[in-house]
Design an enzyme around this catalytic site. Structure first.
Site, PDB file in Angstrom:
ATOM      1  N   SER A  37       0.575  -1.269   0.119  1.00 52.90           N
ATOM      2  CA  SER A  37       0.001   0.069  -0.112  1.00 52.90           C
ATOM      3  C   SER A  37       0.783   1.318   0.001  1.00 52.90           C
ATOM      4  O   SER A  37       0.327   2.431  -0.244  1.00 52.90           O
ATOM      5  CB  SER A  37      -0.955   0.214   1.228  1.00 52.90           C
ATOM      6  OG  SER A  37      -1.957  -0.850   0.923  1.00 52.90           O
ATOM      7  N   LYS A  57       0.584   3.465  -3.025  1.00 53.97           N
ATOM      8  CA  LYS A  57      -0.808   4.283  -3.409  1.00 53.97           C
ATOM      9  C   LYS A  57      -0.420   5.691  -2.922  1.00 53.97           C
ATOM     10  O   LYS A  57      -1.116   6.699  -3.674  1.00 53.97           O
ATOM     11  CB  LYS A  57      -1.891   3.702  -2.227  1.00 53.97           C
ATOM     12  CG  LYS A  57      -2.416   2.703  -2.300  1.00 53.97           C
ATOM     13  CD  LYS A  57      -3.221   2.203  -1.063  1.00 53.97           C
ATOM     14  CE  LYS A  57      -3.954   0.900  -0.960  1.00 53.97           C
ATOM     15  NZ  LYS A  57      -4.516   0.561   0.216  1.00 53.97           N
ATOM     16  N   TYR A 111      -3.629  -2.335 -10.195  1.00 52.97           N
ATOM     17  CA  TYR A 111      -3.518  -2.131  -8.882  1.00 52.97           C
ATOM     18  C   TYR A 111      -2.398  -3.230  -8.009  1.00 52.97           C
ATOM     19  O   TYR A 111      -1.807  -2.846  -7.100  1.00 52.97           O
ATOM     20  CB  TYR A 111      -4.831  -2.086  -8.042  1.00 52.97           C
ATOM     21  CG  TYR A 111      -4.833  -2.221  -6.536  1.00 52.97           C
ATOM     22  CD1 TYR A 111      -4.631  -1.038  -5.841  1.00 52.97           C
ATOM     23  CD2 TYR A 111      -5.144  -3.292  -5.989  1.00 52.97           C
ATOM     24  CE1 TYR A 111      -4.540  -0.967  -4.668  1.00 52.97           C
ATOM     25  CE2 TYR A 111      -5.074  -3.322  -4.441  1.00 52.97           C
ATOM     26  CZ  TYR A 111      -4.908  -2.208  -3.923  1.00 52.97           C
ATOM     27  OH  TYR A 111      -4.877  -2.261  -2.688  1.00 52.97           O
ATOM     28  N   TYR A 133      -5.009   3.965   7.762  1.00 53.26           N
ATOM     29  CA  TYR A 133      -6.396   3.439   7.950  1.00 53.26           C
ATOM     30  C   TYR A 133      -7.218   3.654   9.300  1.00 53.26           C
ATOM     31  O   TYR A 133      -6.971   4.928   9.583  1.00 53.26           O
ATOM     32  CB  TYR A 133      -6.425   2.120   7.775  1.00 53.26           C
ATOM     33  CG  TYR A 133      -5.536   1.635   6.561  1.00 53.26           C
ATOM     34  CD1 TYR A 133      -5.904   2.183   5.291  1.00 53.26           C
ATOM     35  CD2 TYR A 133      -4.354   1.021   6.768  1.00 53.26           C
ATOM     36  CE1 TYR A 133      -5.040   1.870   4.149  1.00 53.26           C
ATOM     37  CE2 TYR A 133      -3.583   0.797   5.587  1.00 53.26           C
ATOM     38  CZ  TYR A 133      -3.936   1.215   4.369  1.00 53.26           C
ATOM     39  OH  TYR A 133      -2.962   0.959   3.395  1.00 53.26           O
ATOM     40  N   VAL A 175       1.340  -3.863   3.920  1.00 56.08           N
ATOM     41  CA  VAL A 175       1.061  -4.957   4.476  1.00 56.08           C
ATOM     42  C   VAL A 175       2.491  -5.948   4.192  1.00 56.08           C
ATOM     43  O   VAL A 175       2.518  -6.932   4.872  1.00 56.08           O
ATOM     44  CB  VAL A 175       0.028  -5.870   4.286  1.00 56.08           C
ATOM     45  CG1 VAL A 175      -1.411  -5.286   4.769  1.00 56.08           C
ATOM     46  CG2 VAL A 175      -0.140  -6.206   2.731  1.00 56.08           C
TER      47      VAL A 175
HETATM   48  O1  DON Z   1      -5.086  -4.789  -1.658  1.00 51.92           O
HETATM   49  C1  DON Z   1      -4.343  -5.555  -0.829  1.00 51.92           C
HETATM   50  O2  DON Z   1      -4.897  -6.031  -0.089  1.00 51.92           O
HETATM   51  C2  DON Z   1      -2.932  -5.188  -0.666  1.00 51.92           C
HETATM   52  N1  DON Z   1      -2.146  -5.258  -1.905  1.00 51.92           N
HETATM   53  C3  DON Z   1      -2.246  -3.784   0.048  1.00 51.92           C
HETATM   54  C4  DON Z   1      -2.998  -3.765   1.295  1.00 51.92           C
HETATM   55  C5  DON Z   1      -1.958  -2.877   2.088  1.00 51.92           C
HETATM   56  O3  DON Z   1      -0.751  -2.814   2.014  1.00 51.92           O
HETATM   57  C6  DON Z   1      -2.902  -2.331   3.239  1.00 51.92           C
HETATM   58  N2  DON Z   1      -1.570  -1.641   4.340  1.00 51.92           N
HETATM   59  N3  DON Z   1      -1.223  -1.829   5.289  1.00 51.92           N
END
Ligand code: DON
Length: 304
Positions: free
Chosen positions: A63, A66, A188, A240, A258
């Protein structure tokens, strides 16, 4: 500021701290990472690079990507972007669907998955080769052409992207996704699967600390107004439903992923990245948050 001494102190403190948290396992390929990895890198505008541990080892930026996609979309379409995605904290987990239904398919902010998927849709609409141009953007701001996508992570997330597909379908039903769902999802997942080290991410994040300019050549990558906005969104939405806690403990704009990375900036001072794969229940690196809390405590400097 004696940054290397401060980082050394943080490294010693972390070695004594009991590690808690869980590795992200909903993307199976990420679950294979050694949970003991730990790296930190700080790039000061005035005095250069500092770091310790696995700071040069690449990890999945997830993420954190982003922030880069938001920067590109703002440069492409300007303020129009914010009629399709809001700038309010969500107070919900990053992959939540609940708000979208009663808020008519307009995501709360560009950093929850729904918002980042709208941003990916904007990139697909406005770029000839979005994947290539996304990677090129990262090459440019990090000054490193060797940065790549991890194909295994990409394929692994593709197989388990039902929730993101659900978000896209719901938003498409409200008319807030213009392109084919598979194409948007593909971009994405691709951006999330890019691998960078703490050193590389910190260098890329320097534009957010340095008023939108690359430090190496003074090229303005995004306007000062754009930087104000991106940093404000990082501050209020970068973690978040833990954005308040991160502000409270660390006091810097930042973004987590993540993969266990957290990149943050102190405007006019430095960019910094920590990587430790064990995540707390909100999906943010537990050790990463603690390390940054110690950084702003030991330096006595935060944006507040
Ligand atoms: O879309 C997802 O679930 C992952 N590619 C990215 C989520 C993420 O990194 C949330 N951050 N802490």
């Amino acid at each position: 500021m004696k940054y290397q001494e401060i980082l050394n102190e943080i490294e010693i403190e972390l070695s004594k701290k009991l590690k808690s948290g869980k590795i992200a396992s909903y993307i199976p390929e990420l679950a294979k990472i050694d949970q003991n990895k730990l790296g930190m890198h700080l790039y000061c505008i005035n005095s250069g690079h500092y770091g310790f541990g696995d700071e040069k080892e690449k990890f999945s930026i997830q993420s954190i990507s982003k922030v880069f996609s938001l920067t590109m979309a703002m440069n492409l379409v300007g303020d129009k972007l914010f009629s399709r995605v809001d700038v309010e904290p969500s107070g919900d987990p990053f992959n939540s669907l609940v708000q979208l239904e009663y808020e008519n398919g307009i995501p709360r902010n560009p950093f929850i998955n729904a918002g980042a998927l709208v941003i990916a849709d904007v990139l697909v609409s406005n770029l000839e080769n979005p994947k290539k141009e996304f990677l090129n953007f990262i090459h440019k701001i990090s000054g490193d052409d060797s940065i790549r996508v991890n194909d295994k992570v990409f394929e692994s997330e593709k197989k388990f992207s039902h929730r993101n597909a659900a978000l896209l379908n719901l938003m498409k039903s409200f008319g807030n996704i213009q392109n084919d769902i598979e194409t948007v999802l593909d971009l994405y997942i691709y951006q999330c699967a890019i691998e960078m080290s703490c050193h590389e991410l910190t260098t890329a994040f320097m534009i957010y600390a340095n008023g939108g300019k690359m430090l190496s050549n003074n090229i303005q990558v995004i306007s000062t107004t754009g930087i104000k906005r991106i940093n404000a969104i990082m501050q209020t939405c970068g973690f978040y439903d833990e954005a308040g806690e991160f502000s409270f403990r660390v006091g810097l704009p930042g973004k987590s992923g993540v993969g266990g990375g957290i990149a943050a900036i102190h405007p006019g001072q430095y960019a910094v990245t920590v990587w430790s794969p064990l995540l707390n229940p909100k999906g943010n690196s537990a050790v990463g948050m603690y390390a940054l809390e110690r950084l702003t405590t030991l330096t006595g400097l935060s944006i507040f």
